[in-house]
Design a protein around this motif. Sequence first.
Motif, short mmCIF file in Angstrom:
data_model
loop_
_atom_site.label_atom_id
_atom_site.label_comp_id
_atom_site.label_asym_id
_atom_site.label_seq_id
_atom_site.Cartn_x
_atom_site.Cartn_y
_atom_site.Cartn_z
N SER A 173 0.77 -1.43 -0.20
CA SER A 173 -0.11 0.18 0.04
C SER A 173 0.99 0.68 -0.18
O SER A 173 0.75 2.29 -0.85
N LEU A 174 1.46 1.38 0.90
CA LEU A 174 2.46 2.49 0.66
C LEU A 174 3.74 2.64 -1.03
O LEU A 174 3.76 3.76 -0.63
N VAL A 175 3.97 1.51 -0.84
CA VAL A 175 4.47 1.91 -2.15
C VAL A 175 4.05 2.17 -3.58
O VAL A 175 4.46 3.16 -4.28
N GLU A 176 2.44 1.43 -3.13
CA GLU A 176 1.69 2.28 -4.29
C GLU A 176 1.13 4.15 -4.07
O GLU A 176 1.57 4.20 -5.49
N LEU A 198 6.17 -5.28 -6.82
CA LEU A 198 5.16 -4.58 -6.30
C LEU A 198 4.11 -5.83 -6.90
O LEU A 198 4.92 -6.57 -7.42
N ASP A 199 3.67 -6.50 -5.35
CA ASP A 199 3.49 -8.48 -5.53
C ASP A 199 2.47 -8.05 -4.41
O ASP A 199 2.12 -8.10 -2.99
N GLU A 200 0.92 -7.03 -4.94
CA GLU A 200 -0.06 -7.78 -4.39
C GLU A 200 -0.86 -9.15 -4.35
O GLU A 200 -1.77 -8.73 -2.95
N THR A 201 -0.48 -9.49 -4.30
CA THR A 201 -1.00 -10.76 -4.62
C THR A 201 -0.37 -11.89 -3.12
O THR A 201 -1.04 -12.37 -2.11
N ARG A 202 0.95 -11.77 -3.08
CA ARG A 202 1.28 -12.22 -2.18
C ARG A 202 2.13 -11.02 -1.14
O ARG A 202 2.69 -11.59 0.45
N GLY A 203 2.25 -10.10 -1.13
CA GLY A 203 2.46 -8.89 -0.67
C GLY A 203 4.15 -8.64 -0.93
O GLY A 203 4.76 -9.13 -1.54
N THR A 204 4.40 -7.37 -0.70
CA THR A 204 5.57 -7.09 -0.92
C THR A 204 6.41 -6.81 -0.06
O THR A 204 6.55 -6.18 1.12
N GLU A 205 7.92 -7.62 -0.65
CA GLU A 205 8.81 -7.86 0.73
C GLU A 205 9.83 -6.74 0.40
O GLU A 205 10.95 -6.44 1.38
N GLU A 206 9.86 -6.27 -0.91
CA GLU A 206 11.09 -5.93 -1.11
C GLU A 206 10.65 -4.75 -2.41
O GLU A 206 9.77 -5.43 -3.23
N ALA A 207 10.96 -3.74 -2.65
CA ALA A 207 10.92 -3.45 -3.86
C ALA A 207 11.94 -2.07 -4.59
O ALA A 207 12.53 -1.87 -4.01
#
Length: 152
Positions: free
Chosen positions: A48-51, A65-74
Amino acid sequence: MRRRAESSGHIAVEGSIVMIDLDRFGEVVEERGWSEYQPNPATGLLTSLVESFLRKWHGVIVYGLDETRGTEEAVIEIPLVEPVELRRDLERIQRELNSIGVGVTIVAVKGYVLGKPARSRREAYTATPFRRYAASLLREAKRRGGNRLIIA
């Protein structure tokens, strides 16, 4: 506005390369019983914060960015913006993740940006000298304990 041609035929412009990585993610997931395969409180919040950050700064997500699994790194590129201009928003990302008990290491460096997604994780971190520099700063900060914000 400074531009230069890349050998791949793409135009590169000066901007900021931002790398964000949750600290000790595997340990945190295990300690708290969170899922690694679907958004958990940390990865969902980071997504959410990255988006929001991307929308505000008209950035390009290079990797992560991974909406399905959640974002661990970007890995993010923002054309025509100096890293120092991003400080307040990056501090906010760090503060919000820290508020739920999760550390995050963030690096923002100035350099030429390509403005296109990477084909692989390796390309995301090594495609340009500026990305390699940012990745080396990120690794060093994590080795020193993480939960740092570096603007270079």
